[in-house]
Design a protein around this motif. Structure first.
Motif, PDB file in Angstrom:
ATOM      1  N   LYS A 123       0.825  -1.209   0.000  1.00 33.86           N
ATOM      2  CA  LYS A 123       0.000   0.000   0.000  1.00 33.86           C
ATOM      3  C   LYS A 123       0.856   1.255   0.000  1.00 33.86           C
ATOM      4  CE  LYS A 123      -3.861   2.120   2.502  1.00 33.86           C
ATOM      5  NZ  LYS A 123      -4.787   1.979   3.667  1.00 33.86           N
ATOM      6  N   MET A 124       2.007   1.194   0.696  1.00 33.38           N
ATOM      7  CA  MET A 124       2.914   2.342   0.760  1.00 33.38           C
ATOM      8  C   MET A 124       3.945   2.323  -0.352  1.00 33.38           C
ATOM      9  SD  MET A 124       3.533   2.784   4.880  1.00 33.38           S
ATOM     10  CE  MET A 124       3.916   1.062   5.193  1.00 33.38           C
ATOM     11  N   GLN A 125       3.811   1.370  -1.282  1.00 36.03           N
ATOM     12  CA  GLN A 125       4.734   1.212  -2.410  1.00 36.03           C
ATOM     13  C   GLN A 125       6.168   1.007  -1.926  1.00 36.03           C
ATOM     14  OE1 GLN A 125       3.856   4.678  -4.917  1.00 36.03           O
ATOM     15  NE2 GLN A 125       2.389   3.443  -6.061  1.00 36.03           N
ATOM     16  N   ARG A 126       6.301   0.229  -0.860  1.00 42.63           N
ATOM     17  CA  ARG A 126       7.610  -0.137  -0.327  1.00 42.63           C
ATOM     18  C   ARG A 126       7.927  -1.587  -0.693  1.00 42.63           C
ATOM     19  NH1 ARG A 126       7.368   2.301   5.882  1.00 42.63           N
ATOM     20  NH2 ARG A 126       7.407   4.520   5.294  1.00 42.63           N
ATOM     21  N   PRO A 127       9.204  -1.986  -0.608  1.00 38.09           N
ATOM     22  CA  PRO A 127       9.552  -3.383  -0.893  1.00 38.09           C
ATOM     23  C   PRO A 127       8.827  -4.341   0.053  1.00 38.09           C
ATOM     24  CG  PRO A 127      11.517  -2.005  -0.817  1.00 38.09           C
ATOM     25  CD  PRO A 127      10.392  -1.154  -0.318  1.00 38.09           C
ATOM     26  N   TRP A 128       8.655  -5.574  -0.403  1.00 40.98           N
ATOM     27  CA  TRP A 128       7.951  -6.598   0.360  1.00 40.98           C
ATOM     28  C   TRP A 128       8.815  -7.272   1.423  1.00 40.98           C
ATOM     29  CZ3 TRP A 128       4.814 -10.193  -3.412  1.00 40.98           C
ATOM     30  CH2 TRP A 128       3.804  -9.443  -4.020  1.00 40.98           C
ATOM     31  N   GLU A 129      10.068  -6.903   1.545  1.00 35.48           N
ATOM     32  CA  GLU A 129      11.011  -7.690   2.348  1.00 35.48           C
ATOM     33  C   GLU A 129      10.512  -7.954   3.767  1.00 35.48           C
ATOM     34  OE1 GLU A 129      15.791  -7.899   3.185  1.00 35.48           O
ATOM     35  OE2 GLU A 129      14.875  -5.959   2.768  1.00 35.48           O
ATOM     36  N   VAL A 130       9.912  -6.971   4.422  1.00 36.83           N
ATOM     37  CA  VAL A 130       9.478  -7.156   5.805  1.00 36.83           C
ATOM     38  C   VAL A 130       8.392  -8.234   5.898  1.00 36.83           C
ATOM     39  CG1 VAL A 130       7.680  -5.363   5.753  1.00 36.83           C
ATOM     40  CG2 VAL A 130       8.820  -5.934   7.920  1.00 36.83           C
ATOM     41  N   GLY A 131       7.613  -8.417   4.838  1.00 34.13           N
ATOM     42  CA  GLY A 131       6.564  -9.420   4.845  1.00 34.13           C
ATOM     43  C   GLY A 131       7.020 -10.801   4.418  1.00 34.13           C
ATOM     44  N   LYS A 132       8.119 -10.867   3.683  1.00 35.55           N
ATOM     45  CA  LYS A 132       8.553 -12.121   3.076  1.00 35.55           C
ATOM     46  C   LYS A 132       9.842 -12.694   3.649  1.00 35.55           C
ATOM     47  CE  LYS A 132       5.520 -12.916  -0.310  1.00 35.55           C
ATOM     48  NZ  LYS A 132       4.815 -14.213  -0.481  1.00 35.55           N
ATOM     49  N   SER A 133      10.733 -11.845   4.081  1.00 34.06           N
ATOM     50  CA  SER A 133      12.089 -12.267   4.419  1.00 34.06           C
ATOM     51  C   SER A 133      12.301 -12.173   5.923  1.00 34.06           C
ATOM     52  CB  SER A 133      13.095 -11.384   3.667  1.00 34.06           C
ATOM     53  OG  SER A 133      14.405 -11.868   3.796  1.00 34.06           O
ATOM     54  N   PHE A 134      12.144 -13.311   6.615  1.00 33.03           N
ATOM     55  CA  PHE A 134      12.326 -13.356   8.061  1.00 33.03           C
ATOM     56  C   PHE A 134      12.788 -14.759   8.457  1.00 33.03           C
ATOM     57  CE2 PHE A 134       7.879 -14.013   6.941  1.00 33.03           C
ATOM     58  CZ  PHE A 134       7.528 -15.172   7.614  1.00 33.03           C
ATOM     59  N   ASP A 135      13.246 -14.919   9.679  1.00 33.63           N
ATOM     60  CA  ASP A 135      13.811 -16.190  10.126  1.00 33.63           C
ATOM     61  C   ASP A 135      12.837 -17.343   9.904  1.00 33.63           C
ATOM     62  OD1 ASP A 135      16.094 -14.864  10.979  1.00 33.63           O
ATOM     63  OD2 ASP A 135      15.362 -14.639  13.037  1.00 33.63           O
ATOM     64  N   HIS A 136      13.347 -18.458   9.394  1.00 31.37           N
ATOM     65  CA  HIS A 136      12.581 -19.703   9.197  1.00 31.37           C
ATOM     66  C   HIS A 136      11.455 -19.556   8.175  1.00 31.37           C
ATOM     67  CE1 HIS A 136      14.659 -20.569  12.959  1.00 31.37           C
ATOM     68  NE2 HIS A 136      13.976 -19.609  13.556  1.00 31.37           N
ATOM     69  N   SER A 137      11.536 -18.564   7.296  1.00 32.04           N
ATOM     70  CA  SER A 137      10.426 -18.285   6.374  1.00 32.04           C
ATOM     71  C   SER A 137      10.463 -19.111   5.095  1.00 32.04           C
ATOM     72  CB  SER A 137      10.414 -16.797   6.002  1.00 32.04           C
ATOM     73  OG  SER A 137      11.594 -16.429   5.307  1.00 32.04           O
ATOM     74  N   ALA A 138      11.438 -20.032   4.968  1.00 32.23           N
ATOM     75  CA  ALA A 138      11.550 -20.816   3.737  1.00 32.23           C
ATOM     76  C   ALA A 138      11.713 -22.304   4.050  1.00 32.23           C
ATOM     77  CB  ALA A 138      12.718 -20.318   2.892  1.00 32.23           C
ATOM     78  N   PRO A 139      10.694 -22.945   4.628  1.00 32.41           N
ATOM     79  CA  PRO A 139      10.771 -24.403   4.798  1.00 32.41           C
ATOM     80  C   PRO A 139      10.943 -25.084   3.442  1.00 32.41           C
ATOM     81  CG  PRO A 139       8.920 -23.490   6.019  1.00 32.41           C
ATOM     82  CD  PRO A 139       9.429 -22.396   5.135  1.00 32.41           C
ATOM     83  N   CYS A 140      11.751 -26.146   3.398  1.00 28.14           N
ATOM     84  CA  CYS A 140      12.025 -26.810   2.125  1.00 28.14           C
ATOM     85  C   CYS A 140      12.348 -28.275   2.367  1.00 28.14           C
ATOM     86  CB  CYS A 140      13.182 -26.116   1.413  1.00 28.14           C
ATOM     87  SG  CYS A 140      13.354 -26.561  -0.326  1.00 28.14           S
ATOM     88  N   SER A 141      11.846 -29.129   1.494  1.00 26.98           N
ATOM     89  CA  SER A 141      12.109 -30.561   1.575  1.00 26.98           C
ATOM     90  C   SER A 141      13.479 -30.889   0.999  1.00 26.98           C
ATOM     91  CB  SER A 141      11.034 -31.325   0.796  1.00 26.98           C
ATOM     92  OG  SER A 141      11.229 -31.181  -0.607  1.00 26.98           O
ATOM     93  N   ALA A 142      13.831 -32.156   1.085  1.00 29.24           N
ATOM     94  CA  ALA A 142      15.036 -32.638   0.414  1.00 29.24           C
ATOM     95  C   ALA A 142      14.881 -32.488  -1.098  1.00 29.24           C
ATOM     96  CB  ALA A 142      15.283 -34.097   0.773  1.00 29.24           C
ATOM     97  N   ILE A 143      16.008 -32.314  -1.783  1.00 30.05           N
ATOM     98  CA  ILE A 143      16.012 -32.147  -3.239  1.00 30.05           C
ATOM     99  C   ILE A 143      16.044 -33.505  -3.927  1.00 30.05           C
ATOM    100  CG2 ILE A 143      17.308 -31.253  -5.209  1.00 30.05           C
ATOM    101  CD1 ILE A 143      18.351 -29.040  -3.370  1.00 30.05           C
TER     102      ILE A 143
END
Length: 233
Positions: A123-143
Motif C-alpha cells: 500500500k505504501m509502495q515499499r519493498p515486500w522484504e518485511v513481509g517475506k524475508s524473516f527467520d525460518h520463512s523458507a521451509p524446504c524438503s530434500a532435493i
C-alpha cells in the motif's frame, strides 16, 4: 575492528539430496510472485501483470520436521506451497531452450508470509522484504535430482493444515513455466550453482496459528511436513 576480533565461521546453508550422499549448498533463494492465476485473483491483483521476483536469505531455510516459531511483528502469518528449483549452474540471459540444462533438481517449499506486513508495504509502495524475508520463512524438503525424476511440468501441488486441504493446483497452471522463469530471472541477475527458485503458489493461502501442523507436496517430487510453534522469546 581490533586485531583480536574473531569473526565466526557460519555454516553454509544446505538442503539434503534424496538418493545421494551429501547435501546441496544453497547460495541464494529467489521467489516468483503471482504465478498462478487463481492466486492472483484471490489477492485482488491485476492478472495481466507479469510475475516478478523477490529474495529470501539462504539462512532462512527450515528443514523437514521443523517447528517454526510464530514470527514477530505479525498477526497474519500465511502459508504458500511452491515447487522449488535447484540450480547446478547459471549465467546471464539464459535462453529458455537451455534453461533446464542448469537445473540440478526439485523440492517442495513453503513461502511463509507475514501477510499484514506485506500488504501494508504494498500500500505504501515499499519493498515486500518485511513481509517475506524473516527467520525460518523458507521451509524446504530434500532435493530430488532431475536425473532421477525428470523435469516435472504437470502434477498436483497441494497443502493441508491439521489434515484439512487448503491449497490445491497443478504445475501445468503455472503462468510462467520453469524454463521461462530461469530465462526471465537471468536477465535480472547472474544465476549460479546453489541458487534455488520458489516458483509461485496456487490459490487457497490462509492464516496459520501456533500449533498448526502443515503437510504439503508436489506429485513426483515429494512432501514436506513442518509445524508452527509459539512465538520466539
Amino acid at each position: 575492528m581490533s586485531a583480536s576480533t574473531v569473526i565466526p565461521a557460519f555454516p553454509q546453508p544446505s538442503l539434503p539430496v534424496v538418493g545421494e550422499a551429501g547435501v546441496f549448498p544453497v547460495r541464494r533463494i529467489w521467489c516468483v510472485g503471482r504465478n498462478y492465476l487463481e492466486h492472483i485473483r484471490e489477492m485482488g491483483n491485476d492478472e495481466r501483470d507479469p510475475p516478478f521476483f523477490f529474495a529470501k536469505h539462504a539462512d532462512m531455510l527450515a528443514p523437514e520436521g521443523a517447528v517454526i516459531p510464530y514470527p514477530p511483528l505479525t498477526q497474519d502469518l500465511h502459508h504458500e506451497v511452491e515447487l522449488v528449483v535447484a540450480l547446478k549452474s547459471g549465467g546471464l540471459n539464459i535462453p529458455t531452450d537451455k534453461a533446464l540444462d542448469h537445473v540440478y533438481g526439485y523440492a517442495v517449499g513453503i513461502d511463509l508470509t507475514r501477510r499484514d506486513l506485506q500488504l501494508a508495504s504494498r500500500k505504501m509502495q515499499r519493498p515486500w522484504e518485511v513481509g517475506k524475508s524473516f527467520d525460518h520463512s523458507a521451509p524446504c524438503s530434500a532435493i530430488q535430482p532431475a536425473s532421477k525424476i525428470g523435469h516435472p511440468a504437470k502434477g498436483k501441488i497441494w497443502l493441508s493444515v491439521n489434515g484439512a486441504e487448503k491449497q490445491t493446483g497443478d504445475l501445468s497452471e503455472l503462468i510462467w513455466n520453469v524454463p521461462e522463469i530461469i530465462w526471465k530471472l537471468s536477465q535480472q541477475v547472474e544465476l549460479a550453482a546453489g541458487d534455488i527458485i520458489m516458483t509461485g503458489t496456487p490459490a487457497g493461502v490462509a492464516a496459520l496459528v501456533a500449533g498448526d501442523k502443515i503437510e504439503c507436496g508436489v506429485d513426483g517430487v515429494g512432501t514436506l511436513k513442518v509445524s508452527i510453534g509459539p512465538a520466539a522469546a
